[in-house]
Design a protein around this motif. Structure first.
Motif, short mmCIF file in Angstrom:
data_model
loop_
_atom_site.label_atom_id
_atom_site.label_comp_id
_atom_site.label_asym_id
_atom_site.label_seq_id
_atom_site.Cartn_x
_atom_site.Cartn_y
_atom_site.Cartn_z
N MET A 39 0.82 -1.21 0.00
CA MET A 39 0.00 0.00 0.00
C MET A 39 0.86 1.26 0.00
SD MET A 39 -2.99 -1.25 2.60
CE MET A 39 -3.94 0.24 2.52
N PHE A 40 1.95 1.26 0.77
CA PHE A 40 2.86 2.40 0.76
C PHE A 40 3.50 2.59 -0.61
CE2 PHE A 40 3.14 2.27 5.50
CZ PHE A 40 2.78 3.59 5.70
N LEU A 41 3.89 1.49 -1.26
CA LEU A 41 4.49 1.60 -2.59
C LEU A 41 3.48 2.11 -3.62
CD1 LEU A 41 6.70 -1.60 -2.68
CD2 LEU A 41 7.46 0.76 -2.52
N GLU A 42 2.23 1.68 -3.50
CA GLU A 42 1.20 2.18 -4.42
C GLU A 42 0.96 3.68 -4.19
OE1 GLU A 42 -3.50 1.52 -5.47
OE2 GLU A 42 -2.49 0.14 -4.10
N ALA A 43 0.92 4.11 -2.94
CA ALA A 43 0.74 5.53 -2.64
C ALA A 43 1.91 6.35 -3.16
CB ALA A 43 0.58 5.73 -1.13
N TYR A 44 3.12 5.82 -3.04
CA TYR A 44 4.29 6.53 -3.56
C TYR A 44 4.23 6.62 -5.08
CZ TYR A 44 9.06 7.73 -4.74
OH TYR A 44 10.16 8.34 -5.26
N GLN A 45 3.76 5.58 -5.75
CA GLN A 45 3.64 5.61 -7.20
C GLN A 45 2.63 6.65 -7.65
OE1 GLN A 45 5.51 3.76 -9.35
NE2 GLN A 45 4.59 4.99 -10.95
N VAL A 46 1.51 6.76 -6.95
CA VAL A 46 0.50 7.77 -7.27
C VAL A 46 1.08 9.17 -7.05
CG1 VAL A 46 -1.72 8.73 -6.54
CG2 VAL A 46 -1.45 6.27 -6.83
N TYR A 47 1.79 9.37 -5.95
CA TYR A 47 2.42 10.66 -5.67
C TYR A 47 3.43 11.02 -6.75
CZ TYR A 47 5.67 13.97 -3.59
OH TYR A 47 6.49 15.03 -3.38
N TYR A 48 4.26 10.07 -7.13
CA TYR A 48 5.28 10.33 -8.14
C TYR A 48 4.64 10.63 -9.49
CZ TYR A 48 9.39 9.69 -11.05
OH TYR A 48 10.40 9.88 -11.94
N ASP A 49 3.61 9.89 -9.86
CA ASP A 49 2.94 10.13 -11.14
C ASP A 49 2.29 11.51 -11.17
OD1 ASP A 49 3.71 7.66 -12.05
OD2 ASP A 49 1.78 6.70 -11.63
N SER A 50 1.67 11.92 -10.08
CA SER A 50 1.02 13.23 -10.07
C SER A 50 2.06 14.35 -10.10
CB SER A 50 0.12 13.38 -8.85
OG SER A 50 0.90 13.31 -7.66
N TYR A 51 3.18 14.17 -9.42
CA TYR A 51 4.24 15.17 -9.43
C TYR A 51 4.84 15.28 -10.83
CZ TYR A 51 8.39 17.69 -7.86
OH TYR A 51 9.36 18.62 -7.69
N TYR A 52 5.06 14.15 -11.49
CA TYR A 52 5.60 14.14 -12.84
C TYR A 52 4.61 14.77 -13.81
CZ TYR A 52 7.96 12.31 -16.97
OH TYR A 52 8.61 12.20 -18.15
N PHE A 53 3.32 14.52 -13.61
CA PHE A 53 2.30 15.12 -14.47
C PHE A 53 2.30 16.63 -14.34
CE2 PHE A 53 -2.10 16.62 -14.99
CZ PHE A 53 -2.30 16.26 -16.32
N VAL A 54 2.41 17.16 -13.12
CA VAL A 54 2.41 18.61 -12.91
C VAL A 54 3.65 19.23 -13.54
CG1 VAL A 54 2.62 20.38 -11.12
CG2 VAL A 54 0.97 18.54 -10.86
N LEU A 55 4.79 18.56 -13.45
CA LEU A 55 6.00 19.13 -14.05
C LEU A 55 5.92 19.17 -15.58
CD1 LEU A 55 8.85 17.56 -11.92
CD2 LEU A 55 8.10 19.92 -11.97
N ASN A 56 5.15 18.29 -16.18
CA ASN A 56 5.06 18.26 -17.64
C ASN A 56 3.87 19.02 -18.19
OD1 ASN A 56 7.36 16.74 -18.14
ND2 ASN A 56 6.30 14.84 -17.63
N LEU A 57 3.19 19.79 -17.37
CA LEU A 57 2.08 20.59 -17.89
C LEU A 57 2.62 21.69 -18.79
CD1 LEU A 57 -0.17 21.07 -14.74
CD2 LEU A 57 -0.69 19.76 -16.78
N PRO A 58 1.90 21.98 -19.86
CA PRO A 58 2.37 23.07 -20.74
C PRO A 58 2.12 24.43 -20.09
CG PRO A 58 0.31 22.19 -21.53
CD PRO A 58 0.73 21.31 -20.38
N PHE A 59 3.06 25.29 -20.24
CA PHE A 59 2.90 26.65 -19.70
C PHE A 59 2.27 27.53 -20.77
CE2 PHE A 59 6.41 25.02 -17.13
CZ PHE A 59 5.90 25.29 -15.87
N PRO A 60 1.39 28.45 -20.39
CA PRO A 60 0.75 29.33 -21.40
C PRO A 60 1.71 30.34 -21.98
CG PRO A 60 -0.12 29.78 -19.19
CD PRO A 60 0.88 28.68 -19.08
#
Length: 60
Positions: A39-60
């Motif tokens: 469960m901790f590893l799954e939570a870390y994977q979700v956290y990492y994916d969301s952080y990576y998603f935010v970093l790759n958002l296009p800037f206006p």
């Protein structure tokens, strides 16, 4: 000092055994039960994916 080491050893072994026992049901039906470490590893994977998603958002 020996008693302190013995108590720490027992507590650490109990922690390891209780965290590896499959006690928590999963949210998806027909899947095996999960332990605390999974469960901790799954939570870390979700956290990492969301952080990576935010970093790759296009800037206006």
């Amino acid at each position: 000092m020996v008693e302190y080491s013995a108590i720490n050893f027992i507590l650490i072994m109990l922690l390891c055994l209780t965290t590896t026992v499959r006690v928590f049901p999963s949210k998806v039906p027909d899947t095996p039960r999960r332990n605390v470490i999974e469960m901790f590893l799954e939570a870390y994977q979700v956290y990492y994916d969301s952080y990576y998603f935010v970093l790759n958002l296009p800037f206006p």
